[in-house]
Design an enzyme around this catalytic site. Structure first.
Site, mmCIF file in Angstrom:
data_model
loop_
_atom_site.group_PDB
_atom_site.id
_atom_site.type_symbol
_atom_site.label_atom_id
_atom_site.label_comp_id
_atom_site.label_asym_id
_atom_site.label_seq_id
_atom_site.Cartn_x
_atom_site.Cartn_y
_atom_site.Cartn_z
ATOM 1 N N SER A 1 0.858 -1.190 0.000
ATOM 2 C CA SER A 1 0.000 0.000 0.000
ATOM 3 C C SER A 1 0.887 1.230 0.000
ATOM 4 O O SER A 1 2.022 1.186 0.491
ATOM 5 C CB SER A 1 -0.897 0.000 1.244
ATOM 6 O OG SER A 1 -1.515 1.265 1.433
ATOM 7 N N TYR B 1 -0.768 -0.887 10.325
ATOM 8 C CA TYR B 1 -0.937 -1.225 8.912
ATOM 9 C C TYR B 1 0.221 -0.647 8.097
ATOM 10 O O TYR B 1 0.843 -1.351 7.278
ATOM 11 C CB TYR B 1 -2.267 -0.680 8.415
ATOM 12 C CG TYR B 1 -2.598 -1.032 6.987
ATOM 13 C CD1 TYR B 1 -3.104 -2.282 6.660
ATOM 14 C CD2 TYR B 1 -2.426 -0.106 5.967
ATOM 15 C CE1 TYR B 1 -3.431 -2.608 5.355
ATOM 16 C CE2 TYR B 1 -2.743 -0.418 4.655
ATOM 17 C CZ TYR B 1 -3.251 -1.662 4.353
ATOM 18 O OH TYR B 1 -3.564 -1.978 3.051
#
Length: 251
Positions: free
Chosen positions: A141, A156
């Site tokens: 990401s 994350y």
């Protein structure tokens, strides 16, 4: 040149395949000729997708790290030696800001987003050796590269940054075996997880304002990069994190 995107006869494993990007990747690899094993927890969705693409469903919990080796071996027994692994599964387990984020959420995030891809890479390694080649594509990401204001995601972001580091190290260690390891880092696109962002006009305007390209991203934009890296078209690319974000991180 177009033939280099073909995957005829190759065995692929795609995690997180019960929905979203994982399902889109599985469909694309199958359309390119691969025999695809789809891996996720949701058995009903896996069964439907496997029937659609003539694939092999493997229902398992990816945070059961000790059981991942058996999942890889079941694919080998059914389809043959894996030559492609796409680690598309990933999630966030908290929306707390960093100062209040529970340590348990960090552990769970690391297990799913980092340790599971590593264990699966270890599992497919001997099969890629026997096949004489291999391509591992991790899905990361842009959160692993830049902070995203207004969206707390410390664990994350840490897991995705670590995945890029793991990618580079595995790529160098395994290059002599003709095993390539790369990461694709998507920006924002509509999915089950991001749907609330796109259903809110203020959030949509935030995304439009911060994305240089005047188009909305989609899973298919990310799939194109995965398909390139999976087969011979990306045969001289390894150890890289390819960003697919409409220019978000280029600002």
């Amino acid at each position: 040149m177009l033939d280099r995107f073909g995957l005829d006869g190759r065995v692929a494993i795609v995690t997180g395949a019960s929905s979203g990007l994982g399902a889109s990747v599985a469909r694309a690899l199958a359309a390119a000729g691969a025999r695809v094993a789809v891996v996720a927890r949701r058995k009903d969705r896996l069964a439907r997708l496997a029937e659609e693409i003539d694939g092999f469903p493997v229902a398992c919990d990816l945070v059961d790290l000790d059981g991942l080796g058996a999942a890889v071996e079941s694919v080998a027994g059914e389809l043959g030696h894996s030559e492609i692994l796409v680690n598309a599964a990933g999630s966030m387990f908290t929306e707390e800001r960093a100062e209040a984020e529970p340590l348990e959420a960090m552990r769970r995030t690391m297990e799913l987003n980092l340790l599971a891809p590593f264990r699966l890479a270890q599992g497919v390694f001997p099969h890629m050796l026997k096949a004489g080649r291999g391509s591992i594509v991790n899905i990361s990401s842009i959160s692993g590269r830049v902070g995203i204001p207004g969206i707390p995601q410390a664990s994350y972001a840490a897991s995705k940054a670590a995945l890029s580091g793991l990618t580079a190290e595995l790529a160098v260690q395994w290059a002599r075996h003709s095993i390539r390891v790369n990461t694709v880092a998507p920006g924002f696109f509509r999915s089950e997880i991001t749907a609330p962002l796109y259903d809110n006009e203020r959030s949509r305007e935030y995304l439009r304002r911060n994305t240089p390209l005047p188009v909305q991203g989609s899973a298919e934009d990310v799939v194109g990069a995965v398909l390139w890296l999976a087969g011979d078209a990306g045969s001289y690319v390894t150890g890289q994190t390819i960003v697919v974000d409409g220019g978000w991180t280029a600002r």
